[in-house]
Design a protein around this motif. Structure first.
Motif, PDB file in Angstrom:
ATOM      1  N   LEU A 137       0.855  -1.183   0.000  1.00 55.30           N
ATOM      2  CA  LEU A 137       0.000   0.000   0.000  1.00 55.30           C
ATOM      3  C   LEU A 137       0.896   1.239   0.000  1.00 55.30           C
ATOM      4  N   SER A 138       0.547   2.236  -0.833  1.00 55.89           N
ATOM      5  CA  SER A 138       1.438   3.380  -1.053  1.00 55.89           C
ATOM      6  C   SER A 138       0.633   4.678  -1.085  1.00 55.89           C
ATOM      7  N   THR A 139       0.958   5.597  -0.174  1.00 59.70           N
ATOM      8  CA  THR A 139       0.327   6.918  -0.143  1.00 59.70           C
ATOM      9  C   THR A 139       1.424   7.975  -0.033  1.00 59.70           C
ATOM     10  N   PHE A 140       1.084   9.258  -0.318  1.00 60.62           N
ATOM     11  CA  PHE A 140       2.136  10.241  -0.577  1.00 60.62           C
ATOM     12  C   PHE A 140       1.870  11.576   0.118  1.00 60.62           C
ATOM     13  N   TYR A 141       2.985  12.282   0.467  1.00 58.95           N
ATOM     14  CA  TYR A 141       2.893  13.384   1.424  1.00 58.95           C
ATOM     15  C   TYR A 141       3.920  14.476   1.183  1.00 58.95           C
ATOM     16  N   ALA A 142       3.551  15.696   1.674  1.00 53.77           N
ATOM     17  CA  ALA A 142       4.499  16.792   1.744  1.00 53.77           C
ATOM     18  C   ALA A 142       4.031  17.796   2.790  1.00 53.77           C
ATOM     19  N   ASP A 143       3.350  17.340   3.801  1.00 50.43           N
ATOM     20  CA  ASP A 143       2.861  18.051   4.999  1.00 50.43           C
ATOM     21  C   ASP A 143       1.646  17.359   5.603  1.00 50.43           C
ATOM     22  N   CYS A 144       0.822  16.685   4.782  1.00 50.43           N
ATOM     23  CA  CYS A 144      -0.370  16.010   5.299  1.00 50.43           C
ATOM     24  C   CYS A 144       0.018  14.798   6.153  1.00 50.43           C
ATOM     25  N   VAL A 145      -0.986  14.189   6.778  1.00 50.83           N
ATOM     26  CA  VAL A 145      -0.752  13.182   7.814  1.00 50.83           C
ATOM     27  C   VAL A 145      -0.922  11.757   7.272  1.00 50.83           C
ATOM     28  N   PRO A 146       0.105  10.918   7.395  1.00 40.96           N
ATOM     29  CA  PRO A 146      -0.038   9.492   7.085  1.00 40.96           C
ATOM     30  C   PRO A 146      -0.622   8.738   8.291  1.00 40.96           C
ATOM     31  N   ALA A 158      -4.265  -1.113   6.557  1.00 42.73           N
ATOM     32  CA  ALA A 158      -4.722   0.033   5.776  1.00 42.73           C
ATOM     33  C   ALA A 158      -3.720   1.161   5.944  1.00 42.73           C
ATOM     34  N   LEU A 159      -3.727   2.046   4.952  1.00 42.68           N
ATOM     35  CA  LEU A 159      -2.838   3.200   4.953  1.00 42.68           C
ATOM     36  C   LEU A 159      -3.622   4.366   4.361  1.00 42.68           C
ATOM     37  N   SER A 160      -3.730   5.468   5.112  1.00 43.82           N
ATOM     38  CA  SER A 160      -4.586   6.569   4.669  1.00 43.82           C
ATOM     39  C   SER A 160      -3.896   7.919   4.766  1.00 43.82           C
ATOM     40  N   HIS A 161      -4.285   8.798   3.844  1.00 42.14           N
ATOM     41  CA  HIS A 161      -3.779  10.170   3.744  1.00 42.14           C
ATOM     42  C   HIS A 161      -4.809  11.106   4.359  1.00 42.14           C
ATOM     43  N   SER A 162      -4.363  11.966   5.284  1.00 36.46           N
ATOM     44  CA  SER A 162      -5.301  12.843   5.987  1.00 36.46           C
ATOM     45  C   SER A 162      -4.737  14.250   6.101  1.00 36.46           C
ATOM     46  N   GLY A 163      -5.141  15.131   5.182  1.00 34.32           N
ATOM     47  CA  GLY A 163      -4.838  16.550   5.309  1.00 34.32           C
ATOM     48  C   GLY A 163      -5.873  17.193   6.222  1.00 34.32           C
ATOM     49  N   TRP A 164      -6.038  18.508   6.153  1.00 40.25           N
ATOM     50  CA  TRP A 164      -7.017  19.099   7.060  1.00 40.25           C
ATOM     51  C   TRP A 164      -8.435  18.657   6.684  1.00 40.25           C
ATOM     52  N   ARG A 165      -8.711  18.506   5.397  1.00 37.91           N
ATOM     53  CA  ARG A 165     -10.050  18.062   4.997  1.00 37.91           C
ATOM     54  C   ARG A 165     -10.314  16.625   5.450  1.00 37.91           C
TER      55      ARG A 165
END
Length: 293
Positions: A137-146, A158-165
């Protein structure tokens, strides 16, 4: 080349000894990992830095984005280097399609290589989950929360990307609910980690965004928001995601929270804010190991 790592400590936050710490492996290919996830014995995982790759310029050097203008061959070589650390094949990665949703998609062996070697066939997917070993599983970031999830009872991840939204939309809860539907996951059996991302000191938001968090997290404003004199606010994404996961039923002792800010470490990590958008992407990776002998 060595870079000093700046760690952030949040006053008043309860820390379980040792288990909440995140460690960095130095060398030619530095990366982060969580002892809490490692000790499950059933997963491989990492969170990359910007070091150890072949990309040039603003993408130097381990950029994992194909969509920001970097040379494709360089990005492909960067993925090959990640595969060596993960102990997987180049074609085992399954890539998200992040658009700040709370959509979580189940993937399996048939999805191996999607986003890397072949078309995804899906869009608007900020979280991935599986109970099949071998795919990454692969998710990507440059300030958001893994957000990392390991169901030790049902051997699902599971692996999820969580910015402010995603955070105000409770991506952590959405991921756990998706895992419950697909795998019968119960929160008390899940080990979680919140990965490197922007800290409260660095993350300024507007009043309208702050109001969304006040509505969604009533009574918790003092924990997650600091008001500034200019009408702006500082938001603590780490603490807010921690609240989301604990309220969803994750046990405190099963949750590891980062102390590494992407924006405070621009020479080590890509940060959208620190670079004013001139950057590559970091990667979070998680896979199930095969059946243990």
């Amino acid at each position: 080349m060595e870079h000093r790592l700046v760690r952030k400590e949040k006053a008043g936050r309860a820390h379980a000894p040792v288990m909440r710490s995140m460690q960095i492996f130095a060398g030619d290919f530095p990366y982060f990992s969580y002892p809490l996830l490692e000790q499950t014995g059933i997963v491989s995982h990492c969170f990359t830095t910007r070091l150890g790759g072949v990309s040039k310029g603003i993408y130097q050097s381990l950029n994992l984005s194909f969509s920001r203008g970097d040379d494709r061959q360089a990005v492909e070589e960067n993925f090959r280097r990640v595969s060596e650390v993960m102990g997987c094949k180049y074609e085992d990665f399954v890539l998200s399609d992040q658009t700040h949703t709370t959509n979580v998609r189940r993937v399996g062996r048939k999805d191996a290589g999607k986003g890397l070697l072949k078309e995804r066939g899906y869009s608007d997917v900020d979280g991935l989950m599986t109970d099949e070993p071998g795919i990454v599983l692969s998710t990507f970031y440059a300030d958001c929360v893994p957000l990392y999830f390991v169901d030790v009872k049902n051997r699902a991840i599971a692996l999820s990307h969580s910015g402010w939204r995603g955070t105000v939309g409770r991506m952590g809860l959405a991921t756990l609910e998706a895992m419950r539907r697909e795998f019968g996951t119960r929160p008390e059996n899940v080990i979680c980690a919140i990965g490197p991302s922007i800290c409260q000191d660095c993350y300024e938001i507007s009043q309208d965004v702050a109001e969304e968090f006040v509505r969604e997290f009533p009574g918790r404003e003092q924990e997650i928001l600091i008001a500034k004199e200019d009408g702006k606010y500082q938001l603590d994404l780490w603490r807010t995601n921690e609240i989301v996961l604990l309220q969803a039923g994750i046990k405190q002792e099963h949750l590891s929270v980062t102390d590494v800010c992407t924006c405070c470490n621009p020479n080590l990590l890509f940060s959208h804010r620190a670079s004013q958008g001139k950057r590559g992407n970091l990667g979070a990776f998680l896979s199930l190991k095969g059946d243990l002998v």
